[in-house]
Design an enzyme around this catalytic site. Structure first.
Site, PDB file in Angstrom:
ATOM      1  N   GLY A 104       0.825  -1.195   0.000  1.00 28.31           N
ATOM      2  CA  GLY A 104       0.000   0.000   0.000  1.00 28.31           C
ATOM      3  C   GLY A 104       0.861   1.247   0.000  1.00 28.31           C
ATOM      4  N   CYS A 105       0.275   2.378  -0.369  1.00 32.89           N
ATOM      5  CA  CYS A 105       1.044   3.612  -0.473  1.00 32.89           C
ATOM      6  C   CYS A 105       1.502   4.114   0.895  1.00 32.89           C
ATOM      7  CB  CYS A 105       0.245   4.683  -1.210  1.00 32.89           C
ATOM      8  SG  CYS A 105      -1.423   4.957  -0.577  1.00 32.89           S
ATOM      9  N   TYR A 106       0.585   4.221   1.846  1.00 27.63           N
ATOM     10  CA  TYR A 106       0.977   4.654   3.187  1.00 27.63           C
ATOM     11  C   TYR A 106       1.988   3.695   3.825  1.00 27.63           C
ATOM     12  CZ  TYR A 106      -3.032   7.957   3.280  1.00 27.63           C
ATOM     13  OH  TYR A 106      -3.923   8.978   3.038  1.00 27.63           O
ATOM     14  N   PRO A 107       1.753   2.367   3.779  1.00 26.62           N
ATOM     15  CA  PRO A 107       2.726   1.454   4.365  1.00 26.62           C
ATOM     16  C   PRO A 107       4.107   1.536   3.722  1.00 26.62           C
ATOM     17  CG  PRO A 107       0.635   0.330   4.116  1.00 26.62           C
ATOM     18  CD  PRO A 107       0.513   1.646   3.398  1.00 26.62           C
ATOM     19  N   THR A 108       4.175   1.892   2.435  1.00 26.46           N
ATOM     20  CA  THR A 108       5.478   2.005   1.786  1.00 26.46           C
ATOM     21  C   THR A 108       6.349   3.018   2.510  1.00 26.46           C
ATOM     22  OG1 THR A 108       4.643   1.335  -0.391  1.00 26.46           O
ATOM     23  CG2 THR A 108       6.663   2.647  -0.347  1.00 26.46           C
TER      24      THR A 108
END
Length: 304
Positions: free
Chosen positions: A110-114
């Site tokens: 996911g974008c935030y987890p990246t």
């Protein structure tokens, strides 16, 4: 040999970005379905099973349904959150030391987890941040991260400037943050959206004076450099600029930039990651994973 790729969900936001990055490449053959066939189960089943690698740009339930259609040796990159903590799937963040190249099924982060994992995982592994510390993460994204519905909402209502959400504290990204950072507790996650089409800033505040390890800014930078200095997509910055900005009409980028800020006493720090939510946060990561799985130049098609 040319690698055949089928993008299931190629007309969505992420799917279109992936298609743009793959356009004109001679080492890949992208299979497309006509508009009147892209939702036809028989046509999709055939395309999924004929491809060397399939990229799923679908909602979670639809991604699971697509997997049920595959009965061949097709390898899969799933852009949804359906399999990010599933057994038998490789998490598609090669910079964390995961074997994406040899994987059969890869779940795109996911974008935030990246941003969160890029900052936190090396520090937990190095013992600078305890795995059982109660972490928080604050993040703001461009509105394209919400897909077609949120894009239309912002485009149709010019009075909207900012969106704060996730107040049930059950955001679907939290389990992958916890699992892939090796944390004992889920982080408290505060996601927000700004009136910018793309771009993302992810921040993890740390009360260094309260941490049992009391890591210094230099030690945290050293750990991040050790993890990423050989990784061309990720840059660890030694400088501490006075501000970090998201431009309303920023161009696409597949970079990931990391910063460590601390006060002069060394009692507090802010770890910050800057990325394009549609780049390294979605389409760029999928193309990077595709390149690795296909045995091609890992940076082909990326904008750095």
């Amino acid at each position: 040999m040319t690698v055949t790729v089928f993008i299931d969900g190629a007309v969505g936001t992420t799917g279109l970005e992936i298609r743009d990055r793959l356009a004109g490449r001679g080492d890949l053959a992208v299979v497309t379905l006509a508009d009147d066939r892209r939702k036809d189960v028989t046509a999709r089943r055939e395309a999924l099973n004929d491809a060397d690698i399939a990229i799923l740009c679908l909602p979670d339930d639809a991604a699971r349904e697509a997997m049920a259609l595959i009965d061949s040796g097709t390898r899969v990159i799933d852009g949804s959150s359906a399999h990010r903590t599933a057994d038998g799937w490789t998490y598609g963040f090669p910079e964390l030391g995961l074997d994406v190249a040899g994987a059969a099924n890869v779940s795109n982060p996911g974008c935030y987890p990246t941003g969160f994992l890029a900052l936190v995982a090396p520090l937990v592994r190095a013992g600078l941040v305890p795995h059982d510390w109660p972490l928080t993460v604050n993040a703001i994204s461009g509105y394209s991260g919400g897909g077609k519905s949120l894009i239309e909402r912002f485009d149709d209502d010019e009075t909207l400037a900012f969106r704060d959400y996730g107040f049930a504290l059950e955001h679907k990204h939290v389990p992958e943050m916890q699992r892939h950072a090796g944390l004992a507790h889920p982080p408290v996650f505060a996601p927000m959206v700004a009136r910018a089409f793309r771009g993302m800033i992810v921040e993890v505040p740390l009360p260094l004076a309260a941490l049992p390890t009391r890591p210094s800014r230099a030690a945290m930078l050293d750990a991040l450099h050790a993890a990423y200095d050989h990784q061309p997509v990720i840059t660890v910055h030694d400088e501490a600029p006075g501000e970090l900005l998201i431009a309303r009409d920023a161009p696409l980028s597949d970079r990931l930039d990391l910063y460590v800020f601390a006060n002069r006493s060394g009692e507090q720090a802010r770890l910050v990651a800057c990325l394009d939510n549609l780049g390294k946060g979605a389409a760029g990561a999928a193309v990077q994973n595709l390149n690795l799985m296909a045995g091609l130049d890992p940076l082909a098609g990326l904008v750095l």
